[in-house]
Scaffold this motif. Structure first.
Motif, PDB file in Angstrom:
ATOM      1  N   GLN A 139      15.497  83.987  29.978  1.00 55.74           N
ATOM      2  CA  GLN A 139      15.615  83.412  31.315  1.00 55.74           C
ATOM      3  C   GLN A 139      14.395  82.578  31.653  1.00 55.74           C
ATOM      4  O   GLN A 139      14.506  81.477  32.187  1.00 55.74           O
ATOM      5  CB  GLN A 139      15.768  84.528  32.348  1.00 55.74           C
ATOM      6  CG  GLN A 139      17.077  84.506  33.070  1.00 55.74           C
ATOM      7  CD  GLN A 139      17.177  85.630  34.088  1.00 55.74           C
ATOM      8  OE1 GLN A 139      16.315  86.505  34.192  1.00 55.74           O
ATOM      9  NE2 GLN A 139      18.249  85.611  34.830  1.00 55.74           N
ATOM     10  N   GLU A 140      13.230  83.095  31.359  1.00 57.06           N
ATOM     11  CA  GLU A 140      11.993  82.357  31.617  1.00 57.06           C
ATOM     12  C   GLU A 140      11.966  81.062  30.824  1.00 57.06           C
ATOM     13  O   GLU A 140      11.567  80.013  31.342  1.00 57.06           O
ATOM     14  CB  GLU A 140      10.779  83.219  31.266  1.00 57.06           C
ATOM     15  CG  GLU A 140      10.519  84.344  32.231  1.00 57.06           C
ATOM     16  CD  GLU A 140       9.382  85.261  31.783  1.00 57.06           C
ATOM     17  OE1 GLU A 140       8.716  84.937  30.775  1.00 57.06           O
ATOM     18  OE2 GLU A 140       9.178  86.290  32.440  1.00 57.06           O
ATOM     19  N   SER A 141      12.408  81.135  29.575  1.00 63.02           N
ATOM     20  CA  SER A 141      12.459  79.933  28.735  1.00 63.02           C
ATOM     21  C   SER A 141      13.394  78.895  29.346  1.00 63.02           C
ATOM     22  O   SER A 141      13.067  77.704  29.417  1.00 63.02           O
ATOM     23  CB  SER A 141      12.928  80.325  27.334  1.00 63.02           C
ATOM     24  OG  SER A 141      13.184  79.189  26.570  1.00 63.02           O
ATOM     25  N   LEU A 142      14.565  79.341  29.806  1.00 64.31           N
ATOM     26  CA  LEU A 142      15.520  78.417  30.420  1.00 64.31           C
ATOM     27  C   LEU A 142      14.978  77.822  31.713  1.00 64.31           C
ATOM     28  O   LEU A 142      15.159  76.632  31.988  1.00 64.31           O
ATOM     29  CB  LEU A 142      16.844  79.126  30.691  1.00 64.31           C
ATOM     30  CG  LEU A 142      17.709  79.396  29.461  1.00 64.31           C
ATOM     31  CD1 LEU A 142      18.926  80.225  29.849  1.00 64.31           C
ATOM     32  CD2 LEU A 142      18.137  78.107  28.798  1.00 64.31           C
ATOM     33  N   VAL A 143      14.307  78.642  32.506  1.00 67.46           N
ATOM     34  CA  VAL A 143      13.719  78.145  33.755  1.00 67.46           C
ATOM     35  C   VAL A 143      12.674  77.075  33.445  1.00 67.46           C
ATOM     36  O   VAL A 143      12.623  76.024  34.104  1.00 67.46           O
ATOM     37  CB  VAL A 143      13.106  79.311  34.570  1.00 67.46           C
ATOM     38  CG1 VAL A 143      12.209  78.799  35.671  1.00 67.46           C
ATOM     39  CG2 VAL A 143      14.213  80.180  35.154  1.00 67.46           C
ATOM     40  N   ASP A 144      11.844  77.314  32.432  1.00 73.01           N
ATOM     41  CA  ASP A 144      10.837  76.315  32.040  1.00 73.01           C
ATOM     42  C   ASP A 144      11.505  75.012  31.603  1.00 73.01           C
ATOM     43  O   ASP A 144      11.082  73.920  31.996  1.00 73.01           O
ATOM     44  CB  ASP A 144       9.951  76.860  30.922  1.00 73.01           C
ATOM     45  CG  ASP A 144       9.039  77.988  31.388  1.00 73.01           C
ATOM     46  OD1 ASP A 144       8.831  78.114  32.617  1.00 73.01           O
ATOM     47  OD2 ASP A 144       8.553  78.748  30.515  1.00 73.01           O
ATOM     48  N   LYS A 145      12.543  75.133  30.783  1.00 73.18           N
ATOM     49  CA  LYS A 145      13.251  73.925  30.322  1.00 73.18           C
ATOM     50  C   LYS A 145      13.868  73.170  31.493  1.00 73.18           C
ATOM     51  O   LYS A 145      13.832  71.932  31.540  1.00 73.18           O
ATOM     52  CB  LYS A 145      14.333  74.305  29.313  1.00 73.18           C
ATOM     53  CG  LYS A 145      13.790  74.705  27.960  1.00 73.18           C
ATOM     54  CD  LYS A 145      14.909  75.091  27.006  1.00 73.18           C
ATOM     55  CE  LYS A 145      14.363  75.576  25.672  1.00 73.18           C
ATOM     56  NZ  LYS A 145      15.432  76.004  24.754  1.00 73.18           N
ATOM     57  N   MET A 146      14.465  73.909  32.438  1.00 71.02           N
ATOM     58  CA  MET A 146      15.072  73.267  33.600  1.00 71.02           C
ATOM     59  C   MET A 146      14.028  72.550  34.449  1.00 71.02           C
ATOM     60  O   MET A 146      14.272  71.458  34.969  1.00 71.02           O
ATOM     61  CB  MET A 146      15.813  74.301  34.463  1.00 71.02           C
ATOM     62  CG  MET A 146      17.073  74.848  33.830  1.00 71.02           C
ATOM     63  SD  MET A 146      18.326  73.600  33.579  1.00 71.02           S
ATOM     64  CE  MET A 146      18.773  73.254  35.255  1.00 71.02           C
TER      65      MET A 146
END
Length: 154
Positions: free
Chosen positions: A61-68
């Protein structure tokens, strides 16, 4: 929901309840320890697995938030870029021109079709008139032949 370990521990605790108090406390402590250990044995591994899965999920989730966030930043920068803004306005202008040209072409096409139909009708009328004229001329020629051409035979 009782398990085999929980039932065994409960069976050990019950007979000790009727005995005297100091021994009963020691036996209850042992039984409590065994009961706690049994419950831990039953639930600890699934809970540990859930904990690991939740940690993995949080990392993803953190990785996806960073990418977003990176994508949002890029989109914001692109939207604010002067060249892009200018290009969007140019695209809009040319799109409007294209729509106008398409509308004109459609109108011209419709008028052309009407003119072709009218020309065809006029051609047919002219042909009929020419045919009628030719028939009239032939009839006049035949009449003249009839008037002139009868010699008297005696």
């Amino acid at each position: 929901m009782m398990t085999d370990i929980g039932e065994a521990a409960a069976a050990e605790v019950q007979p000790n309840i009727t005995s005297n108090e100091p021994e009963q406390l020691v036996a209850m402590t042992n039984a409590t320890d065994k009961l706690v250990q049994g419950i831990l044995d039953v639930y600890q591994s699934p809970l540990q697995q859930m904990k690991n899965e939740l940690q993995e999920l949080l990392k993803k989730q953190e990785s996806l938030v960073d990418k977003m966030q990176v994508e949002n930043k890029q989109l914001t920068e692109t939207a604010e870029d002067e060249q892009c803004i200018e290009m969007y306005s140019t695209i809009k202008i040319y799109n409007d021109k294209l729509l106008r040209i398409k509308k004109e072409m459609s109108s011209i096409h419709e008028r052309t079709l009407k003119l072709k139909k009218r020309a065809l009708r006029l051609q047919q009328i002219k042909q009929k008139e020419a045919l009628a004229k030719e028939q009239k001329r032939e009839e006049e020629t035949r009449r003249e032949q009839e008037l002139i051409g009868k010699p008297l035979s005696d």
